[in-house]
Design a protein around this motif. Sequence first.
Motif, PDB file in Angstrom:
ATOM      1  N   LYS A  90       0.762  -0.996  -0.104  1.00 20.23           N
ATOM      2  CA  LYS A  90       0.176   0.038   0.404  1.00 20.23           C
ATOM      3  C   LYS A  90       0.627   1.408  -0.021  1.00 20.23           C
ATOM      4  N   HIS A  91       2.039   1.264   0.641  1.00 20.56           N
ATOM      5  CA  HIS A  91       2.758   2.150   1.142  1.00 20.56           C
ATOM      6  C   HIS A  91       3.620   2.722  -0.056  1.00 20.56           C
ATOM      7  N   ASP A  92       4.713   1.799  -1.074  1.00 20.31           N
ATOM      8  CA  ASP A  92       4.572   1.277  -2.822  1.00 20.31           C
ATOM      9  C   ASP A  92       3.581   2.011  -3.231  1.00 20.31           C
ATOM     10  N   THR A  93       2.836   1.791  -3.350  1.00 19.53           N
ATOM     11  CA  THR A  93       1.493   2.246  -4.342  1.00 19.53           C
ATOM     12  C   THR A  93       1.034   3.454  -4.057  1.00 19.53           C
ATOM     13  N   ASP A 139       3.515   0.672 -18.612  1.00 19.58           N
ATOM     14  CA  ASP A 139       4.508  -0.700 -18.067  1.00 19.58           C
ATOM     15  C   ASP A 139       4.671  -0.353 -16.627  1.00 19.58           C
ATOM     16  N   ARG A 140       5.252   0.558 -15.746  1.00 20.27           N
ATOM     17  CA  ARG A 140       5.399   0.688 -14.276  1.00 20.27           C
ATOM     18  C   ARG A 140       4.522  -0.076 -13.206  1.00 20.27           C
ATOM     19  N   ALA A 141       2.680   0.533 -14.354  1.00 24.07           N
ATOM     20  CA  ALA A 141       1.928  -0.350 -13.261  1.00 24.07           C
ATOM     21  C   ALA A 141       1.837  -2.144 -13.315  1.00 24.07           C
ATOM     22  N   ARG A 142       1.885  -2.014 -14.951  1.00 25.59           N
ATOM     23  CA  ARG A 142       1.746  -3.228 -15.280  1.00 25.59           C
ATOM     24  C   ARG A 142       3.136  -4.501 -14.101  1.00 25.59           C
ATOM     25  N   ALA A 143       4.496  -3.701 -14.103  1.00 30.04           N
ATOM     26  CA  ALA A 143       5.696  -4.100 -13.530  1.00 30.04           C
ATOM     27  C   ALA A 143       4.981  -4.142 -12.300  1.00 30.04           C
ATOM     28  N   GLY A 144       4.225  -3.603 -11.600  1.00 30.15           N
ATOM     29  CA  GLY A 144       3.907  -3.301 -10.102  1.00 30.15           C
ATOM     30  C   GLY A 144       3.485  -4.819 -10.193  1.00 30.15           C
ATOM     31  N   ALA A 145       2.143  -4.482 -11.118  1.00 31.45           N
ATOM     32  CA  ALA A 145       1.096  -5.479 -10.917  1.00 31.45           C
ATOM     33  C   ALA A 145       1.714  -7.299 -10.545  1.00 31.45           C
ATOM     34  N   GLY A 146       2.086  -7.446 -11.544  1.00 34.32           N
ATOM     35  CA  GLY A 146       3.059  -8.443 -11.768  1.00 34.32           C
ATOM     36  C   GLY A 146       3.652  -9.164 -10.255  1.00 34.32           C
ATOM     37  N   LEU A 168       3.099  -7.401  -7.317  1.00 39.67           N
ATOM     38  CA  LEU A 168       2.627  -7.698  -6.586  1.00 39.67           C
ATOM     39  C   LEU A 168       1.783  -9.406  -6.255  1.00 39.67           C
ATOM     40  N   TYR A 169       1.394  -9.571  -7.535  1.00 41.06           N
ATOM     41  CA  TYR A 169       0.822 -11.019  -8.322  1.00 41.06           C
ATOM     42  C   TYR A 169       1.688 -11.563  -7.705  1.00 41.06           C
ATOM     43  N   GLU A 170       3.089 -11.996  -8.127  1.00 41.33           N
ATOM     44  CA  GLU A 170       4.327 -12.729  -7.531  1.00 41.33           C
ATOM     45  C   GLU A 170       4.095 -13.185  -5.991  1.00 41.33           C
ATOM     46  N   GLU A 171       4.602 -11.738  -5.102  1.00 35.60           N
ATOM     47  CA  GLU A 171       4.619 -11.855  -3.329  1.00 35.60           C
ATOM     48  C   GLU A 171       3.306 -12.148  -3.400  1.00 35.60           C
ATOM     49  N   GLY A 172       2.080 -12.451  -3.937  1.00 33.07           N
ATOM     50  CA  GLY A 172       1.219 -12.763  -3.297  1.00 33.07           C
ATOM     51  C   GLY A 172       0.959 -14.004  -3.284  1.00 33.07           C
TER      52      GLY A 172
END
Length: 126
Positions: free
Chosen positions: A12-15, A73-80, A82-86
Amino acid sequence: MANRTTTAEDVKHDTRAAAREAREDLKEGARKLKEDARETLEDMADNQAAERLRERGAEFAETVRETGREYADRARAGAGRLYEEGHRKAEEGYDELSELVRRHPAKSLGIAAGLGFLVGLILARR
């Protein structure tokens, strides 16, 4: 289990930080665009100024497109990420739970039976 809350808070903080940074970048870009537009309008006394305005408009449009692609691209990378971390955290939690059940099978069975009974009571009252 406390790590998941910390990780979620970190995400959340990073986002929020990324959103603030994007907002500031866009504000700065808009300010520069406004200044450049003002300068260009002052120069529109002849046709060369009008041509320059068209060129600068095309440059600004391309800059906006590039910036949009960059943020996408940043948003896609961040979502990826977050998905991997989850996914990794879910696997860790599953592994922890499995190990706990293996170490205490009787307690686990009792807890599962109790939860099943409670869910049955709740559903029966509906």
